[in-house]
Design a protein around this motif. Sequence first.
Motif, PDB file in Angstrom:
ATOM      1  N   ALA A  79       0.834  -1.211   0.000  1.00  0.00           N
ATOM      2  CA  ALA A  79       0.000   0.000   0.000  1.00  0.00           C
ATOM      3  C   ALA A  79       0.865   1.255   0.000  1.00  0.00           C
ATOM      4  O   ALA A  79       0.554   2.228  -0.692  1.00  0.00           O
ATOM      5  CB  ALA A  79      -0.917  -0.010   1.223  1.00  0.00           C
ATOM      6  N   ARG A  80       1.965   1.232   0.756  1.00  0.00           N
ATOM      7  CA  ARG A  80       2.880   2.378   0.778  1.00  0.00           C
ATOM      8  C   ARG A  80       3.494   2.596  -0.599  1.00  0.00           C
ATOM      9  O   ARG A  80       3.581   3.732  -1.086  1.00  0.00           O
ATOM     10  CB  ARG A  80       3.980   2.167   1.822  1.00  0.00           C
ATOM     11  CG  ARG A  80       4.895   3.384   1.987  1.00  0.00           C
ATOM     12  CD  ARG A  80       6.136   3.063   2.791  1.00  0.00           C
ATOM     13  NE  ARG A  80       6.953   2.006   2.221  1.00  0.00           N
ATOM     14  CZ  ARG A  80       7.716   2.134   1.131  1.00  0.00           C
ATOM     15  NH1 ARG A  80       7.766   3.279   0.484  1.00  0.00           N
ATOM     16  NH2 ARG A  80       8.420   1.124   0.688  1.00  0.00           N
ATOM     17  N   ALA A  81       3.907   1.528  -1.249  1.00  0.00           N
ATOM     18  CA  ALA A  81       4.504   1.644  -2.585  1.00  0.00           C
ATOM     19  C   ALA A  81       3.489   2.193  -3.590  1.00  0.00           C
ATOM     20  O   ALA A  81       3.825   3.048  -4.420  1.00  0.00           O
ATOM     21  CB  ALA A  81       5.028   0.292  -3.048  1.00  0.00           C
ATOM     22  N   HIS A  82       2.246   1.720  -3.508  1.00  0.00           N
ATOM     23  CA  HIS A  82       1.205   2.237  -4.406  1.00  0.00           C
ATOM     24  C   HIS A  82       0.942   3.712  -4.139  1.00  0.00           C
ATOM     25  O   HIS A  82       0.751   4.496  -5.070  1.00  0.00           O
ATOM     26  CB  HIS A  82      -0.091   1.445  -4.245  1.00  0.00           C
ATOM     27  CG  HIS A  82      -0.054   0.106  -4.891  1.00  0.00           C
ATOM     28  ND1 HIS A  82      -0.260  -0.086  -6.230  1.00  0.00           N
ATOM     29  CD2 HIS A  82       0.180  -1.130  -4.377  1.00  0.00           C
ATOM     30  CE1 HIS A  82      -0.165  -1.362  -6.519  1.00  0.00           C
ATOM     31  NE2 HIS A  82       0.108  -2.017  -5.406  1.00  0.00           N
ATOM     32  N   ARG A  83       0.920   4.106  -2.857  1.00  0.00           N
ATOM     33  CA  ARG A  83       0.675   5.508  -2.509  1.00  0.00           C
ATOM     34  C   ARG A  83       1.813   6.390  -3.013  1.00  0.00           C
ATOM     35  O   ARG A  83       1.574   7.462  -3.571  1.00  0.00           O
ATOM     36  CB  ARG A  83       0.518   5.664  -0.998  1.00  0.00           C
ATOM     37  CG  ARG A  83       0.121   7.065  -0.580  1.00  0.00           C
ATOM     38  CD  ARG A  83      -0.090   7.189   0.917  1.00  0.00           C
ATOM     39  NE  ARG A  83       1.077   6.796   1.678  1.00  0.00           N
ATOM     40  CZ  ARG A  83       1.136   5.712   2.467  1.00  0.00           C
ATOM     41  NH1 ARG A  83       0.092   4.928   2.594  1.00  0.00           N
ATOM     42  NH2 ARG A  83       2.241   5.420   3.124  1.00  0.00           N
ATOM     43  N   GLU A  84       3.065   5.940  -2.846  1.00  0.00           N
ATOM     44  CA  GLU A  84       4.206   6.718  -3.336  1.00  0.00           C
ATOM     45  C   GLU A  84       4.160   6.859  -4.856  1.00  0.00           C
ATOM     46  O   GLU A  84       4.435   7.936  -5.386  1.00  0.00           O
ATOM     47  CB  GLU A  84       5.514   6.074  -2.898  1.00  0.00           C
ATOM     48  CG  GLU A  84       5.814   6.263  -1.434  1.00  0.00           C
ATOM     49  CD  GLU A  84       7.085   5.545  -1.008  1.00  0.00           C
ATOM     50  OE1 GLU A  84       7.721   4.878  -1.858  1.00  0.00           O
ATOM     51  OE2 GLU A  84       7.436   5.656   0.178  1.00  0.00           O
ATOM     52  N   ALA A  85       3.818   5.779  -5.549  1.00  0.00           N
ATOM     53  CA  ALA A  85       3.728   5.839  -7.009  1.00  0.00           C
ATOM     54  C   ALA A  85       2.611   6.788  -7.439  1.00  0.00           C
ATOM     55  O   ALA A  85       2.778   7.576  -8.379  1.00  0.00           O
ATOM     56  CB  ALA A  85       3.494   4.446  -7.579  1.00  0.00           C
ATOM     57  N   SER A  86       1.502   6.725  -6.744  1.00  0.00           N
ATOM     58  CA  SER A  86       0.385   7.622  -7.059  1.00  0.00           C
ATOM     59  C   SER A  86       0.762   9.071  -6.795  1.00  0.00           C
ATOM     60  O   SER A  86       0.477   9.954  -7.617  1.00  0.00           O
ATOM     61  CB  SER A  86      -0.831   7.239  -6.213  1.00  0.00           C
ATOM     62  OG  SER A  86      -1.872   8.138  -6.403  1.00  0.00           O
ATOM     63  N   ASP A  87       1.412   9.340  -5.656  1.00  0.00           N
ATOM     64  CA  ASP A  87       1.840  10.705  -5.347  1.00  0.00           C
ATOM     65  C   ASP A  87       2.842  11.226  -6.369  1.00  0.00           C
ATOM     66  O   ASP A  87       2.776  12.380  -6.792  1.00  0.00           O
ATOM     67  CB  ASP A  87       2.447  10.766  -3.942  1.00  0.00           C
ATOM     68  CG  ASP A  87       1.413  10.564  -2.846  1.00  0.00           C
ATOM     69  OD1 ASP A  87       0.203  10.640  -3.148  1.00  0.00           O
ATOM     70  OD2 ASP A  87       1.821  10.320  -1.692  1.00  0.00           O
ATOM     71  N   VAL A  93       2.124  15.353 -13.080  1.00  0.00           N
ATOM     72  CA  VAL A  93       1.143  15.890 -14.027  1.00  0.00           C
ATOM     73  C   VAL A  93       0.509  17.197 -13.582  1.00  0.00           C
ATOM     74  O   VAL A  93      -0.215  17.813 -14.366  1.00  0.00           O
ATOM     75  CB  VAL A  93       0.018  14.861 -14.312  1.00  0.00           C
ATOM     76  CG1 VAL A  93       0.579  13.625 -14.967  1.00  0.00           C
ATOM     77  CG2 VAL A  93      -0.766  14.534 -13.066  1.00  0.00           C
ATOM     78  N   THR A  94       0.777  17.634 -12.362  1.00  0.00           N
ATOM     79  CA  THR A  94       0.200  18.908 -11.920  1.00  0.00           C
ATOM     80  C   THR A  94       0.988  20.066 -12.499  1.00  0.00           C
ATOM     81  O   THR A  94       2.115  19.929 -12.952  1.00  0.00           O
ATOM     82  CB  THR A  94       0.199  19.012 -10.387  1.00  0.00           C
ATOM     83  OG1 THR A  94       1.516  18.841  -9.900  1.00  0.00           O
ATOM     84  CG2 THR A  94      -0.722  17.979  -9.779  1.00  0.00           C
ATOM     85  N   ALA A  95       0.364  21.226 -12.457  1.00  0.00           N
ATOM     86  CA  ALA A  95       1.007  22.426 -12.988  1.00  0.00           C
ATOM     87  C   ALA A  95       2.228  22.778 -12.145  1.00  0.00           C
ATOM     88  O   ALA A  95       2.231  22.597 -10.935  1.00  0.00           O
ATOM     89  CB  ALA A  95       0.015  23.584 -12.977  1.00  0.00           C
ATOM     90  N   PRO A  96       3.265  23.283 -12.782  1.00  0.00           N
ATOM     91  CA  PRO A  96       4.459  23.667 -12.026  1.00  0.00           C
ATOM     92  C   PRO A  96       4.168  24.876 -11.128  1.00  0.00           C
ATOM     93  O   PRO A  96       3.225  25.625 -11.341  1.00  0.00           O
ATOM     94  CB  PRO A  96       5.480  24.012 -13.098  1.00  0.00           C
ATOM     95  CG  PRO A  96       4.678  24.312 -14.317  1.00  0.00           C
ATOM     96  CD  PRO A  96       3.422  23.513 -14.207  1.00  0.00           C
TER      97      PRO A  96
END
Length: 128
Positions: A79-87, A93-96
């Motif tokens: 779950a931690r690895a998935h959360r880090e990958a998602s973050d 992809v967010t605006a700079p």
Amino acid sequence: MSFWENFWEIFWWFFFVYAFIAFLWALFAVFGDLFRDHTLSGWWKVVWVLFLVFVPILSVLVYVIARGKGMAERSMERARAHREASDAYIRSVTAPSPTGEIAKAKALLDSGTISAADYERIKRKALA
């Protein structure tokens, strides 16, 4: 037949269906954990699978009791690895930030790609 006789038949039917689904969920969770565990050798995995196939209820109970702590640790690590990958994906992809945009515009101004007026316009837009 009276209502209460039907009620208890329905109640027991739902109870057994619920118990069966809960058992299947536990069985699949054990199989999933068994094959995700990289510390367990292949022969031990074969032994566990044989026991899970031929004595499923007892094997699931023994597995959860004997290896439940490791099962929880592997689940939390996954779950931690998935959360880090998602973050990391969300950050990519967010605006700079405004500072990043101004720094890029300054680099473009220094290289001569944009004019000073363009740089000021980008700076104002980033700060707005």
